[in-house]
Design an enzyme around this catalytic site. Sequence first.
Site, mmCIF file in Angstrom:
data_model
loop_
_atom_site.group_PDB
_atom_site.id
_atom_site.type_symbol
_atom_site.label_atom_id
_atom_site.label_comp_id
_atom_site.label_asym_id
_atom_site.label_seq_id
_atom_site.Cartn_x
_atom_site.Cartn_y
_atom_site.Cartn_z
ATOM 1 C CB VAL A 270 -0.924 0.040 1.209
ATOM 2 C CG1 VAL A 270 -2.053 -1.086 1.229
ATOM 3 C CG2 VAL A 270 -0.295 0.025 2.630
ATOM 4 C CG ASN B 279 -7.210 -4.250 8.232
ATOM 5 O OD1 ASN B 279 -7.419 -3.989 9.585
ATOM 6 N ND2 ASN B 279 -6.215 -5.038 8.009
ATOM 7 C CB SER C 187 -5.558 2.680 16.962
ATOM 8 O OG SER C 187 -5.024 2.533 18.282
ATOM 9 C CE1 TYR D 28 -1.041 1.396 15.020
ATOM 10 C CE2 TYR D 28 -1.926 2.073 16.900
ATOM 11 C CZ TYR D 28 -2.096 1.048 15.846
ATOM 12 O OH TYR D 28 -3.243 0.511 15.720
ATOM 13 C CB SER E 103 0.279 6.846 11.468
ATOM 14 O OG SER E 103 -0.139 5.717 12.311
ATOM 15 C CE LYS E 104 -3.686 2.597 12.742
ATOM 16 N NZ LYS E 104 -4.380 1.790 11.694
HETATM 17 N N1 LIG Z 1 -5.280 -5.607 16.838
HETATM 18 C C1 LIG Z 1 -5.656 -4.548 17.643
HETATM 19 O O1 LIG Z 1 -6.098 -4.773 18.583
HETATM 20 C C2 LIG Z 1 -5.912 -3.366 17.003
HETATM 21 C C3 LIG Z 1 -6.349 -2.126 17.654
HETATM 22 C C4 LIG Z 1 -6.326 -0.873 17.094
HETATM 23 C C5 LIG Z 1 -6.132 -0.829 15.813
HETATM 24 N N2 LIG Z 1 -5.767 -1.843 15.006
HETATM 25 C C6 LIG Z 1 -5.311 -1.602 13.705
HETATM 26 O O2 LIG Z 1 -5.974 -2.734 12.718
HETATM 27 C C7 LIG Z 1 -5.473 -3.052 11.490
HETATM 28 C C8 LIG Z 1 -4.791 -4.572 11.801
HETATM 29 O O3 LIG Z 1 -4.119 -4.711 12.712
HETATM 30 P P1 LIG Z 1 -3.337 -6.171 13.392
HETATM 31 O O4 LIG Z 1 -3.663 -6.159 14.635
HETATM 32 O O5 LIG Z 1 -4.405 -7.148 12.461
HETATM 33 O O6 LIG Z 1 -2.053 -6.213 12.872
HETATM 34 P P2 LIG Z 1 -1.364 -7.333 12.143
HETATM 35 O O7 LIG Z 1 -1.647 -8.642 12.506
HETATM 36 O O8 LIG Z 1 0.246 -6.925 12.186
HETATM 37 O O9 LIG Z 1 -1.651 -7.511 10.504
HETATM 38 C C9 LIG Z 1 -1.144 -6.350 9.712
HETATM 39 C C10 LIG Z 1 -1.604 -6.496 8.343
HETATM 40 O O10 LIG Z 1 -1.058 -5.243 7.490
HETATM 41 C C11 LIG Z 1 -0.456 -5.679 6.427
HETATM 42 N N3 LIG Z 1 0.472 -4.862 5.972
HETATM 43 C C12 LIG Z 1 1.593 -4.316 6.431
HETATM 44 N N4 LIG Z 1 2.438 -3.340 5.741
HETATM 45 C C13 LIG Z 1 1.784 -3.457 4.494
HETATM 46 C C14 LIG Z 1 2.101 -2.910 3.343
HETATM 47 N N5 LIG Z 1 3.044 -1.896 3.215
HETATM 48 N N6 LIG Z 1 1.329 -3.036 2.134
HETATM 49 C C15 LIG Z 1 0.041 -3.940 2.580
HETATM 50 N N7 LIG Z 1 -0.131 -4.555 3.556
HETATM 51 C C16 LIG Z 1 0.753 -4.364 4.443
HETATM 52 C C17 LIG Z 1 0.192 -7.027 6.705
HETATM 53 O O11 LIG Z 1 0.234 -7.782 5.646
HETATM 54 P P3 LIG Z 1 1.613 -8.253 4.624
HETATM 55 O O12 LIG Z 1 2.808 -8.244 6.036
HETATM 56 O O13 LIG Z 1 1.467 -9.453 4.161
HETATM 57 O O14 LIG Z 1 1.844 -7.183 3.887
HETATM 58 C C18 LIG Z 1 -0.840 -7.671 7.601
HETATM 59 O O15 LIG Z 1 -1.767 -8.263 6.870
HETATM 60 C C19 LIG Z 1 -4.107 -1.925 11.795
HETATM 61 O O16 LIG Z 1 -4.653 -0.813 11.182
HETATM 62 C C20 LIG Z 1 -3.852 -1.706 13.047
HETATM 63 O O17 LIG Z 1 -3.352 -0.295 13.567
HETATM 64 C C21 LIG Z 1 -5.698 -3.124 15.447
#
Ligand SMILES: NC(=O)c1ccc[n+]([C@@H]2O[C@H](COP(=O)([O-])OP(=O)(O)OC[C@H]3O[C@@H](n4cnc5c(N)ncnc54)[C@H](OP(=O)(O)O)[C@@H]3O)[C@@H](O)[C@H]2O)c1
Length: 253
Positions: A71, A97, A149, A164, A167-168
């Site tokens: 992305v 996402n 977030s 982080y 950015s959010k």
């Molecule tokens: N988990 C939570 O409780 C939580 C809380 C608040 C917000 N969030 C938000 O929810 C979203 C997902 O979080 P998560 O916890 O599922 O994180 P995660 O397990 O680290 O997954 C992150 C995803 O983003 C992809 N990604 C990273 N860099 C990328 C790039 N340059 N191009 C395309 N894809 C990319 C990764 O895929 P690849 O490595 O295959 O590219 C992976 O599929 C994020 O925006 C995070 O800030 C999560």
Amino acid sequence: MLELKDKVCIITGSSRGLGKILAMGFAREGAKVVVAARTEVEKELLPGTIYKTAEAIKAEGGYALPIKCDVTSEESVGEMVKRVLDELGRIDILVNNAGTAFPKLITETPLKRWELVLKVNLTGAFLCSLGVLPGMIARKSGSIINITSIDAIARSSGFAGAAYGVSKAALERFTWSLAAEVGKYNIAVNALKPREGIETEGLMAVSRGVGRERWESPEKFVRAAIFLAKQAASGVTGTVASDEEYCLWHGLE
Ligand SMILES: NC(=O)c1ccc[n+]([C@@H]2O[C@H](COP(=O)([O-])OP(=O)(O)OC[C@H]3O[C@@H](n4cnc5c(N)ncnc54)[C@H](OP(=O)(O)O)[C@@H]3O)[C@@H](O)[C@H]2O)c1
């Protein structure tokens, strides 16, 4: 309100974590899900690939199109959008996402890491939105969801790090601008954040399990995302809220 059946939906960052959970939830509603992320071959300590998510969706009878996409690259996003349009003819929904974090204080953050976090979490959403909007504007229909977030309004660096949260916060501000800009084309733009943590590889890596007793299961998050995906500008738009809030406000059981 739109129904998701046969709607073409791009979910970035869906090789694992919340993106994969959303991809499977949207596919169960009948959406044609584009699984967009970088990983094609599984890494030893990081499970998940775009193909594995697609296989999991297909195993349940859903439709998935895995496409490699970084992305942060205008070229990669352009190629992904072109392939979706060539194969599926249109894009109805975009979920921004894809996300990353650097779990350090500002004074411990090298420029390269600062820029990477902003590029993935903010510029990535900008580039993907630019990619899908011409078609949505032409059809006067569409929904964009930005995953943000509670760190956007935290008053410390938090365990995901200052870059982080910054950015959010910017992504939430971007949501308001874009919603105001494309409302006249009947396109909804909203931001959604988990009220508490939801266990994923990413959250485990930055938190090392701290606060796990308060983490939530993903059902409400998926319910709220499906609700937002069905919106047009005549419905809910320009809103930044948590999964808990959307579920309460709109009676999402
Ligand atoms: N988990 C939570 O409780 C939580 C809380 C608040 C917000 N969030 C938000 O929810 C979203 C997902 O979080 P998560 O916890 O599922 O994180 P995660 O397990 O680290 O997954 C992150 C995803 O983003 C992809 N990604 C990273 N860099 C990328 C790039 N340059 N191009 C395309 N894809 C990319 C990764 O895929 P690849 O490595 O295959 O590219 C992976 O599929 C994020 O925006 C995070 O800030 C999560």
